[in-house]
Design an enzyme around this catalytic site. Structure first.
Site, PDB file in Angstrom:
ATOM      1  CG  HIS A   7      39.487  40.011  40.954  1.00 32.28           C
ATOM      2  ND1 HIS A   7      39.333  40.290  39.612  1.00 32.28           N
ATOM      3  CD2 HIS A   7      39.035  38.741  41.109  1.00 32.28           C
ATOM      4  CE1 HIS A   7      38.802  39.249  39.003  1.00 32.28           C
ATOM      5  NE2 HIS A   7      38.616  38.288  39.888  1.00 32.28           N
ATOM      6  CG  HIS A  63      40.635  33.026  39.913  1.00 30.74           C
ATOM      7  ND1 HIS A  63      39.401  32.740  40.450  1.00 30.74           N
ATOM      8  CD2 HIS A  63      40.480  34.214  39.270  1.00 30.74           C
ATOM      9  CE1 HIS A  63      38.551  33.710  40.148  1.00 30.74           C
ATOM     10  NE2 HIS A  63      39.181  34.624  39.437  1.00 30.74           N
ATOM     11  CD  GLU A 109      38.954  36.721  36.103  1.00 31.85           C
ATOM     12  OE1 GLU A 109      38.006  37.366  35.632  1.00 31.85           O
ATOM     13  OE2 GLU A 109      39.041  36.427  37.319  1.00 31.85           O
TER      14      GLU A 109
END
Length: 134
Positions: A7, A63, A109
């Site tokens: 994502h 991010h 991430e």
């Protein structure tokens, strides 16, 4: 061990105009909205808008998250930590996540969940003001 893009999270200064843009102008599908964010999709892309009214929103919570299989997550984390990667925040959301920096300071991430698991968790423990659209 990474399997793809999971994502994108974009820090936004105001939620309403950002929702108008991503849903109304660009045509993304809204799945959930709450006081400090929203989850949308475009095809397989999961986009999170996260309210961050710091002066420079791009420096906030923006991010890029990559998918990692839950079974591979512990080994992935161990490998990155052995390499001395810098972590930029602890995980505070559903699913296993490691928030880390690349050599140029880009915020990344590794996440062992998906939008479906996040929405299931949010239905059980909704964020403040959360509304679901599917």
């Amino acid at each position: 061990m990474l399997t793809g893009l999971n994502h994108l999270t974009l820090a936004v200064q105001e939620l309403a105009p950002s929702l108008d843009f991503y849903e109304g102008v660009l045509g993304l599908r809204l799945h959930a909205r709450w006081d400090h964010g929203a989850y949308l999709t475009l095809g397989d892309l999961w986009l999170c808008l996260s309210l961050d009214n710091q002066p420079e929103p791009a420096r906030g919570y923006t991010h890029y998250a990559f998918s990692v299989a839950p079974a591979d997550f512990p080994a992935f984390v161990q490998r990155l930590r052995q390499q001395g990667i810098r972590e930029w925040r602890p995980n505070a959301s559903e699913g296993d996540s490691l928030y880390f920096l690349d050599p140029d300071g880009h915020r990344l991430e590794a996440h062992a969940g998906n939008l479906a698991s996040r929405l299931t968790h949010c239905r059980e423990q909704p964020y403040q003001g959360m509304v679901f659209f599917d």
